[in-house]
Design an enzyme around this catalytic site. Sequence first.
Site, mmCIF file in Angstrom:
data_model
loop_
_atom_site.group_PDB
_atom_site.id
_atom_site.type_symbol
_atom_site.label_atom_id
_atom_site.label_comp_id
_atom_site.label_asym_id
_atom_site.label_seq_id
_atom_site.Cartn_x
_atom_site.Cartn_y
_atom_site.Cartn_z
ATOM 1 N N ASN A 1 0.828 -1.211 0.000
ATOM 2 C CA ASN A 1 0.000 0.000 0.000
ATOM 3 C C ASN A 1 0.864 1.263 0.000
ATOM 4 O OD1 ASN A 1 -2.494 1.281 -0.047
ATOM 5 N ND2 ASN A 1 -2.720 1.292 2.184
ATOM 6 N N ASP B 1 2.395 15.045 6.422
ATOM 7 C CA ASP B 1 2.095 13.799 7.136
ATOM 8 C C ASP B 1 1.880 14.000 8.641
ATOM 9 O OD1 ASP B 1 2.138 12.367 4.807
ATOM 10 O OD2 ASP B 1 4.181 11.623 5.054
ATOM 11 N N GLU C 1 -3.860 7.531 1.589
ATOM 12 C CA GLU C 1 -4.397 6.184 1.821
ATOM 13 C C GLU C 1 -5.920 6.178 1.840
ATOM 14 O OE1 GLU C 1 -1.751 7.491 2.847
ATOM 15 O OE2 GLU C 1 -0.255 6.057 3.556
ATOM 16 N N HIS D 1 -2.951 4.438 8.298
ATOM 17 C CA HIS D 1 -2.145 4.498 9.535
ATOM 18 C C HIS D 1 -2.245 5.845 10.236
ATOM 19 C CE1 HIS D 1 1.436 6.109 6.980
ATOM 20 N NE2 HIS D 1 0.347 6.088 6.237
ATOM 21 N N ARG D 2 -2.303 6.926 9.446
ATOM 22 C CA ARG D 2 -2.313 8.247 10.118
ATOM 23 C C ARG D 2 -3.686 8.542 10.726
ATOM 24 N NH1 ARG D 2 2.806 9.019 9.673
ATOM 25 N NH2 ARG D 2 3.770 8.744 7.627
ATOM 26 N N LYS E 1 1.727 0.208 8.506
ATOM 27 C CA LYS E 1 2.226 0.760 7.229
ATOM 28 C C LYS E 1 3.460 1.623 7.480
ATOM 29 C CE LYS E 1 0.645 3.196 3.087
ATOM 30 N NZ LYS E 1 1.554 4.312 2.877
HETATM 31 O O1 LIG Z 1 8.213 11.329 -1.064
HETATM 32 C C1 LIG Z 1 7.791 10.785 -0.043
HETATM 33 O O2 LIG Z 1 8.437 9.892 0.558
HETATM 34 C C2 LIG Z 1 6.482 11.212 0.499
HETATM 35 C C3 LIG Z 1 5.873 12.347 0.024
HETATM 36 C C4 LIG Z 1 4.582 12.868 0.530
HETATM 37 O O3 LIG Z 1 3.563 12.610 -0.427
HETATM 38 P P1 LIG Z 1 2.934 13.722 -1.414
HETATM 39 O O4 LIG Z 1 4.035 14.353 -2.172
HETATM 40 O O5 LIG Z 1 2.020 12.913 -2.292
HETATM 41 O O6 LIG Z 1 2.189 14.701 -0.554
HETATM 42 C C5 LIG Z 1 4.216 12.188 1.844
HETATM 43 O O7 LIG Z 1 2.859 12.441 2.156
HETATM 44 C C6 LIG Z 1 4.449 10.708 1.802
HETATM 45 O O8 LIG Z 1 4.122 10.106 3.031
HETATM 46 C C7 LIG Z 1 5.904 10.381 1.555
HETATM 47 C C1 LIG Z 2 0.846 9.229 2.447
HETATM 48 C C2 LIG Z 2 1.757 8.445 3.008
HETATM 49 O O1 LIG Z 2 2.537 7.555 2.352
HETATM 50 P P1 LIG Z 2 2.552 7.126 0.799
HETATM 51 O O2 LIG Z 2 2.107 8.299 -0.021
HETATM 52 O O3 LIG Z 2 3.971 6.768 0.528
HETATM 53 O O4 LIG Z 2 1.626 5.961 0.660
HETATM 54 C C3 LIG Z 2 2.016 8.542 4.474
HETATM 55 O O5 LIG Z 2 2.992 7.926 4.942
HETATM 56 O O6 LIG Z 2 1.270 9.210 5.207
#
Ligand SMILES: O=C(O)C1=C[C@@H](OP(=O)(O)O)[C@@H](O)[C@H](O)C1
Ligand SMILES: C=C(OP(=O)(O)O)C(=O)O
Length: 431
Positions: free
Chosen positions: A89, A309, A337, A383-384, A410
């Site tokens: 996921n 996040d 998610e 998860h959040r 996750k």
């Molecule tokens: O590049 C990354 O590792 C992430 C970028 C962010 O996503 P977005 O760019 O879609 O906001 C974040 O929310 C995600 O948990 C991890």
């Molecule tokens: C959105 C998240 O992760 P990803 O976009 O990598 O699924 C998260 O970790 O909150």
Amino acid sequence: MDVIVNPTPNLNGEIGALSSKNYTTRYLLAAALAEGTSTIHFPAHSEDSDAMRRCIRDLGAVLEEDDSKIVIQGFGSHPRDVRELNVGNAGAVLRFLMGVTALCPEVTFVNTYPDSLGKRPHDDLIDALGQMGVQVEHQQGRLPITIKGGQAKGGHIRVSGSVSSQYLSALLFVTPLLAEDSTIEVLNDLKSKVVIGQTLEVLEQAGIIIHASDDYMSFRVPGGQAYKPTTYTVQGDYPGSAAVLAAAAVTQSDVKILRLMEQSKQGERAIVDVLRMMEVPLTHENDVVHVQGNGRLKAVEFDGDAATDAVLAMVAAAVFAEGTSRFYNVENLRYKECDRITDYLNELRKAGANVEERQAEIIVHGRPEGVEGGVEINAHYDHRVIMALTVVGLRAKQPIRIRDAHHVAKSYPQYFDHLQALGASVQWVKE
Ligand SMILES: O=C(O)C1=C[C@@H](OP(=O)(O)O)[C@@H](O)[C@H](O)C1
Ligand SMILES: C=C(OP(=O)(O)O)C(=O)O
């Protein structure tokens, strides 16, 4: 598995922060893209980081791990010709690997979470890959997705940043390995811009040269580069720790979290500033955040895009603040998610919070007197959402039950263990 969260007035003690998910996924990938041996100290262990471990192994990297480090023999710019990859996921893992598999003849990313990652859009990245001569088969921009690479070319690439920064990160990882030089132009807005700073930091550590404009809207990437094998150390994770800090803020507490770097490029370190603005007593020194909560908080206004996040945890704290809080510029929370505005606020309302949504905003009318609780929460595979509703449950009048709370793994499998260690009354129960 469900979790019951009981009202808990006090939290006390100290924990070490979990390791950063975003740095672990990036270091694993950079190590895989290097020819030779790289070492990563303190890598995260969670479903998302395990997804990256699994996929780079499938693509030909050799991994050896003990309690504190992972040693990786990378495949350089020649991933193995694999037919199928399963990212679970993990959105970032999927997007980064959609970029890297432009180097493979034909790979299908399967759809194992149809109700979560299976609903998230990837059109902007698919479009950019098309400009590089990569053929992509997809279901209206969604999984399952087949990447027919092998002939990928650099050049001028345009990518929209208005939904996710991960599409741009994906291009930044793969373009240095192409024969041609590239220029990347970001169209529209760039959401979660701070995360690009983490990508560039890792690429620099791997010896990759990228010329970025100050606003991260255009990039010059010399082609024909090689990732160098090296040694990385993963820092503590702010997004996960934000939920524990929010829990400490809404209770009577004396809680320390160790290993949270003050100078980190993680935007979610803003949780410390936001709690400070909410007048929560805390200090941040020598990588230790120390909260001495008295349960009293003031409302806050905050541009959530700077700490994408951690917004859900901030909102959970605001549920108990005096006054009305506003988290703006957060539309891209809808593409995670679950829809982290509509779905999340529905669950908060069930628990008794007074919240309103706009297309790109969350508004919280605080209830310092507490919320009722006594309900079942739908985790929406998120998860959040699970972590944030737990914060609310600790200060609710009646216990709440979070269904399918195992999805916390996750990013933060030890979340409930950490809360228990601080004295929270939380229990796993079988459905
Ligand atoms: O590049 C990354 O590792 C992430 C970028 C962010 O996503 P977005 O760019 O879609 O906001 C974040 O929310 C995600 O948990 C991890
Ligand atoms: C959105 C998240 O992760 P990803 O976009 O990598 O699924 C998260 O970790 O909150």
